[in-house]
Enzyme design. Structure first.
Site, mmCIF file in Angstrom:
data_model
loop_
_atom_site.group_PDB
_atom_site.id
_atom_site.type_symbol
_atom_site.label_atom_id
_atom_site.label_comp_id
_atom_site.label_asym_id
_atom_site.label_seq_id
_atom_site.Cartn_x
_atom_site.Cartn_y
_atom_site.Cartn_z
ATOM 1 N N ASP A 364 0.405 -0.988 -0.444
ATOM 2 C CA ASP A 364 0.108 0.139 -0.230
ATOM 3 C C ASP A 364 0.622 1.329 0.039
ATOM 4 O O ASP A 364 1.833 1.086 0.432
ATOM 5 C CB ASP A 364 -0.886 0.170 1.017
ATOM 6 C CG ASP A 364 -1.763 0.970 1.754
ATOM 7 O OD1 ASP A 364 -1.831 1.542 0.492
ATOM 8 O OD2 ASP A 364 -1.663 1.965 2.507
ATOM 9 N N ASP A 558 -1.839 -0.754 5.952
ATOM 10 C CA ASP A 558 -1.740 -0.252 7.262
ATOM 11 C C ASP A 558 -2.438 -0.594 7.993
ATOM 12 O O ASP A 558 -2.487 0.124 9.387
ATOM 13 C CB ASP A 558 -1.452 2.082 6.783
ATOM 14 C CG ASP A 558 -3.210 1.861 6.541
ATOM 15 O OD1 ASP A 558 -3.749 2.780 6.183
ATOM 16 O OD2 ASP A 558 -3.445 1.075 6.123
ATOM 17 N N ASP A 562 -6.772 -1.109 4.266
ATOM 18 C CA ASP A 562 -6.744 -1.993 3.648
ATOM 19 C C ASP A 562 -7.204 -3.721 4.041
ATOM 20 O O ASP A 562 -6.444 -4.555 3.972
ATOM 21 C CB ASP A 562 -5.433 -2.362 3.371
ATOM 22 C CG ASP A 562 -4.297 -0.808 2.546
ATOM 23 O OD1 ASP A 562 -5.504 -1.042 1.736
ATOM 24 O OD2 ASP A 562 -3.816 -0.838 3.841
#
Length: 661
Positions: A364, A558, A562
């Protein structure tokens, strides 16, 4: 394509709700009991273990030194008086476990092998050898306990951060109470040197806190009025007054403790293989030994029953799979413990195993490769608005959002906001926010949102994280939010490539311009930008399908927005620094330092652990194979059998402890 809002570049974080999706891996929990299984949950006391050994040696050593004299006593009574007590002192746990397992129908295990072999040795009057087997096995157990204790100590810091009490403020007085009894909204006081007992917000005071138990970082962190602090941190300097925001059972440290306590339930495939191997291996050894004892005297001229029974007993001792059964779980346990020392929490040895096969690492962007600490960098008003008006409108419409970008706008505004001025608040997932502010319909979000609402604007290709605003369908301008790369982000990508990871990929909701610039700066192989949450899942599905039959995909996020992607990857890794709930609940591996470089370190630890485990398997099987042949041929005695069993176990245990370093 248009930029996505609220996964990376947006103000609204509707994805935050996604983190409640549970990450359920189905694992078989083999409850295989062994004689060497101790209750390691209790405190290991070396002194308590040494004293029985001293007592056994005080009987055994004179017995070996004066064996001939004792043997020549009346009916060898002197020999029995020394060796039989030593046998029961050293082997009682083995005998008891073997008996209990037989009653439960579990006949063929290592305790059965040792019991039959040693009782047989006593029957043919090989008392020193019988005691030697049990004694050296007990010494092996001691080394195992020491090794396990060392490994547990490597994660003991996590267990020790559990706060014992909280100073709750009641009517101006402080009262010590258990953390579990404190409610949300209560006021607690933490003095210098005390552990912060619950998650909360500082309402008075500032200090430095030691976060090493949570993050592995030794450098103290400065905390001030209004900041959030977490249970398990240690207050180093000033007095802190804190308003509790979570119950103890919901605090980050409670969840970390639970994860550490339960990590052992998720076994690696190698552990499961050895458990099954021992299940079939042991009866084969028993029946082979029986054949060695019975058949040669029947078919070989001059062969005596006593000689071949002795060889069969030697075969039983040599074949005992203790070295494998003990050292392999210990190797993985050491790997998990060694990772914990470095701020990497692995939820079970199965995930260490999977890391070995990772050939694609997907990141990410925001909060993973970048700091995730947003600041207002530029305000560009249009259509008659000025900068202060645009910032005020943005702050009001963002006032109900917890997204870091929203918080950065509120911080830049700095003024107080009357909640009554903001009505009909609505989050539009992946686009932005709509709300009524002073009876004006205000929208704030991505360029995608402007197109959805058919609002005319002149620039769609702004670089950076951009929040566009419109009032009553008239474009009001935009705010650019700045984010910075993490210091070790580039080094993390380079380290993965040096380790042979084939692909590094970045998935982001940010626009193409930002994604391209970040990917180029870091040397990432590929990226996909402007992704909605469900599009990230589709992207990871494609990567999984192209990873190859023997390749695995790791996703690093994180842990907040996600969760679905972390859940879908072969190995989900979360930046859990300072205790993100979603990170601890959803991910297989939690990186407590928030450092991308820990991804490569986790893979390195996994590779080292597997190498040690397979060294132990190969070494143990090779040595045992050689001595089995020597035992059947009559070359190896019971003493060689003791080395082949206990010696191999000891060497394997010592090798397994390297996983902790």
């Amino acid at each position: 394509m248009k930029p996505k809002l609220h996964s990376e570049s947006s103000v609204c974080c509707n994805d935050e709700h996604d983190h409640h999706e549970n990450h359920n891996h189905n694992h078989n929990h083999d409850n295989h009991n062994h004689d060497h299984d101790h209750n390691h949950d209790g405190e290991f006391n070396l002194k308590n273990e040494i004293l029985p050994l001293v007592a056994i040696l005080s009987l055994y050593a004179p017995g070996v030194i004066f064996e001939n004299q004792l043997h020549n006593t009346f009916y060898s009574i002197g020999e029995y008086l020394l060796f039989i007590p030593a046998y029961f002192l050293s082997g009682w746990s083995v005998l008891k476990t073997a008996g209990r397992n037989i009653l439960k129908g579990r006949v063929f295990d290592e305790t059965f092998l040792m019991t039959v072999a040693t009782l047989g040795a006593i029957a043919i009057h090989k008392l020193p050898e019988a005691v030697g087997v049990m004694l050296f096995y007990k010494i092996g157990e001691l080394f195992q306990d020491i090794a396990v204790s060392r490994s547990r100590n490597s994660i003991k810091a996590l267990l020790e951060v559990r706060p014992d009490y909280a100073n709750i403020q009641i009517e101006g007085e402080l009262k010590k109470v258990p953390p579990e009894t404190v409610n949300i909204g209560d006021i607690i006081v933490v003095k210098p040197g005390e552990k912060i007992p619950l998650d909360g917000e500082i309402i008075d005071g500032n200090s430095q806190v030691d976060t090493s138990a949570l993050t592995g970082e030794s450098v103290p962190r400065t905390v001030r009025l209004g900041e959030t602090v977490l249970a398990g941190m240690i207050n180093k300097m000033g007095v802190l007054t804190i308003r509790v925001k979570k119950l103890f059972d919901d605090s980050s440290i409670a969840k970390i403790l639970d994860l550490v306590q339960n990590a052992k339930s998720k076994k690696a495939e190698t552990e499961k293989f050895i458990t099954k191997f021992a299940r079939y291996y042991t009866p084969i050894v028993v029946f082979t030994s029986l054949a060695v004892a019975i058949l040669p005297p029947l078919f070989i001229s001059g062969a005596t029953s006593s000689e071949w029974v002795y060889r069969a007993l030697i075969l039983l001792v040599i074949s005992c799979p203790c070295g494998l059964v003990i050292s392999i779980p210990l190797g993985y346990f050491g790997g998990v413990g060694g990772a914990a020392k470095r701020g990497i929490l692995v939820k079970g040895s199965t995930f260490l195993d999977t890391l070995n096969e990772v050939n694609t690492v997907v990141f990410d962007k925001t909060g993973t490769l970048t700091q995730g600490v947003f600041k207002v960098a530029k305000i560009v008003p249009q259509n008659g608005y000025d900068e202060s008006e645009l910032l005020q409108l943005a702050a009001k419409v963002e006032s109900h959002s917890n997204h870091p970008i929203a918080q950065s706008i509120l911080k830049a505004y700095g003024g107080k906001i009357d909640d009554s001025e903001v009505r009909d608040y609505e989050e539009i997932a992946g686009y932005g926010i709509r709300a009524k502010v002073d009876n004006l319909v205000v929208i704030a979000g991505s360029d995608r949102l402007l197109h959805r609402e058919n609002i005319a604007h002149d620039n769609c290709q702004l670089e950076g994280t951009v929040i566009h605003l419109a009032v009553d369908d008239i474009y009001a301008g935009y705010i650019i939010i700045a984010d910075e790369l993490k210091e070790d982000a580039r080094g993390a990508i380079q380290a993965l490539k040096r380790m042979g990871v084939e692909r590094t990929v970045m998935l982001t909701g940010d626009n193409q311009a930002i994604a391209s610039r970040i990917a180029e700066q870091l040397g990432i192989d590929a990226y996909e930008a402007e992704l909605l949450p469900e599009e990230k899942v589709n992207a990871i599905e494609k990567l999984l399908s192209t990873a190859g039959k023997h390749g695995k995909v790791a996703f690093v996020g994180d842990g907040i927005n996600d969760a679905p992607v972390i859940a879908r990857a072969d190995v989900g890794m979360a930046m859990g620094g300072l205790g993100s709930d979603a990170a601890i609940e959803t991910a297989d591996i939690v990186i407590m330092t928030d450092a991308p470089s820990k991804v490569a370190e986790a893979i390195q630890i996994a590779r080292k652990t597997r190498k040690i485990v397979w060294q132990n398997i190969g070494f143990a099987l090779a040595i045992k194979g050689v001595f089995i042949v020597l035992g059947i041929l009559g070359i190896a005695t019971m003493w060689e059998a003791v080395f082949a069993d206990v010696g191999v176990a000891l060497l394997a245990i010592l090798n397994a402890t390297r996983a902790m370093k």
